[in-house]
Motif scaffolding. Structure first.
Motif, mmCIF file in Angstrom:
data_model
loop_
_atom_site.group_PDB
_atom_site.id
_atom_site.type_symbol
_atom_site.label_atom_id
_atom_site.label_comp_id
_atom_site.label_asym_id
_atom_site.label_seq_id
_atom_site.Cartn_x
_atom_site.Cartn_y
_atom_site.Cartn_z
ATOM 1 N N ALA A 143 -2.932 11.183 -6.760
ATOM 2 C CA ALA A 143 -4.165 11.378 -7.745
ATOM 3 C C ALA A 143 -5.583 11.051 -6.584
ATOM 4 O O ALA A 143 -5.361 10.192 -6.149
ATOM 5 C CB ALA A 143 -4.126 10.689 -9.031
ATOM 6 N N ALA A 144 -6.485 11.938 -6.841
ATOM 7 C CA ALA A 144 -7.771 11.372 -6.063
ATOM 8 C C ALA A 144 -8.285 10.102 -6.312
ATOM 9 O O ALA A 144 -8.686 9.312 -5.321
ATOM 10 C CB ALA A 144 -8.847 12.723 -6.384
ATOM 11 N N LEU A 201 0.660 -1.187 -0.006
ATOM 12 C CA LEU A 201 -0.082 0.087 -0.087
ATOM 13 C C LEU A 201 0.945 1.442 -0.050
ATOM 14 O O LEU A 201 0.748 2.173 -0.791
ATOM 15 C CB LEU A 201 -0.952 -0.063 1.191
ATOM 16 C CG LEU A 201 -1.920 1.144 1.233
ATOM 17 C CD1 LEU A 201 -2.910 0.717 0.345
ATOM 18 C CD2 LEU A 201 -2.440 1.199 2.716
ATOM 19 N N ALA A 202 1.879 1.359 0.857
ATOM 20 C CA ALA A 202 2.697 2.445 0.776
ATOM 21 C C ALA A 202 3.509 2.573 -0.532
ATOM 22 O O ALA A 202 3.690 3.702 -0.922
ATOM 23 C CB ALA A 202 3.721 2.212 1.937
ATOM 24 N N HIS A 203 3.897 1.412 -1.079
ATOM 25 C CA HIS A 203 4.791 1.414 -2.542
ATOM 26 C C HIS A 203 3.767 2.276 -3.450
ATOM 27 O O HIS A 203 4.106 3.195 -4.182
ATOM 28 C CB HIS A 203 5.148 0.220 -2.837
ATOM 29 C CG HIS A 203 5.488 0.092 -4.099
ATOM 30 N ND1 HIS A 203 6.734 0.433 -4.563
ATOM 31 C CD2 HIS A 203 4.725 -0.401 -5.253
ATOM 32 C CE1 HIS A 203 6.786 0.165 -6.067
ATOM 33 N NE2 HIS A 203 5.773 -0.386 -6.366
ATOM 34 N N ALA A 237 -7.622 4.102 -0.026
ATOM 35 C CA ALA A 237 -8.636 4.348 1.319
ATOM 36 C C ALA A 237 -9.710 3.249 1.380
ATOM 37 O O ALA A 237 -10.043 2.656 2.315
ATOM 38 C CB ALA A 237 -9.389 5.695 1.047
ATOM 39 N N ALA A 238 -10.116 2.716 0.161
ATOM 40 C CA ALA A 238 -10.941 1.654 0.040
ATOM 41 C C ALA A 238 -10.229 0.211 0.507
ATOM 42 O O ALA A 238 -10.918 -0.459 1.175
ATOM 43 C CB ALA A 238 -11.603 1.360 -1.170
ATOM 44 N N CYS A 239 -8.978 0.234 0.078
ATOM 45 C CA CYS A 239 -8.295 -0.782 0.240
ATOM 46 C C CYS A 239 -7.851 -0.875 1.831
ATOM 47 O O CYS A 239 -8.157 -1.919 2.691
ATOM 48 C CB CYS A 239 -6.887 -0.980 -0.470
ATOM 49 S SG CYS A 239 -7.156 -1.537 -2.118
#
Length: 197
Positions: A148-149, A136-138, A156-158
């Motif tokens: 990007a939005a 996720l951080a990657h 955020a969903a993950c």
């Protein structure tokens, strides 16, 4: 193949890999708490977990391969295998390499599961929980669309999905570890009895 196609393939495969890996982590947590219903028996969760894991590895391999051959990132094999060896966004690519290395250990241990034993395999399997936040951080730091939005919404969903699955696991407070261990011991005892007969 043009540089544009490589760039799009690397980005797309990375996003799909993150989504699949998130689903795998969530299903893994749900499988441990014995989640099932009459319309969705537990073996479907286990099978879906396994198949999504394999599919996520395919997309991860595509992501890594296209990133290696993309001339813009000039990643190379060494930077794809050794954390923080990349000249392109070394911190964030390094975090991704750590996730990749943890997942490789997970894949190899799953292939050797019969030779490792249940306890050793389960200990190595916990690496998935460590690899996911690194992945996720990657995506947030290494990706050109990380801020990007639309990508922030996906991340955020993950995060919400995994946090929800973990919260459910904590609230449920039960696992099927004892049941699984009993099944493994029973299968081993049966195999031993058949060999002696």
């Amino acid at each position: 193949m043009t540089d544009q196609i490589l760039w799009l393939a690397a980005r797309g495969a990375g996003v799909v890999s993150l989504l699949l890996f998130t689903a795998v982590v969530c299903l893994g947590v749900l499988t441990v708490v014995r989640w099932q219903s009459a319309s969705w028996p537990r073996f479907l969760s286990v099978g879906l977990h396994r198949n999504l894991a394999l599919l996520s590895v395919v997309f991860l391999a595509l992501h890594v391969a296209t990133a290696i051959i993309d001339p813009y990132t000039a990643l190379g094999l060494i930077a794809a295998a050794i954390p923080f060896a990349s000249s392109y966004r070394p911190l964030w690519v390094g975090v991704g390499v750590i996730a990749l290395d943890l997942l490789l250990a997970l894949v190899v241990s799953s292939l050797l599961r019969a030779h490792l034993g249940q306890r050793a395999w389960r200990a190595i399997h916990w690496l998935a929980y460590a690899a996911w936040p690194f992945a996720l951080a990657h995506g947030f730091g290494a990706g050109t669309d990380g801020s990007a939005a639309w990508m922030l919404a996906i991340q955020a969903a993950c995060l919400a999905a995994v946090a929800g699955a973990i919260a459910w696991r904590i609230v449920a407070g039960r696992t099927n570890r004892g049941q699984l261990d009993d099944l493994v011991r029973g299968a081993q005892r049966l195999a031993s009895e058949r060999r002696e007969a």
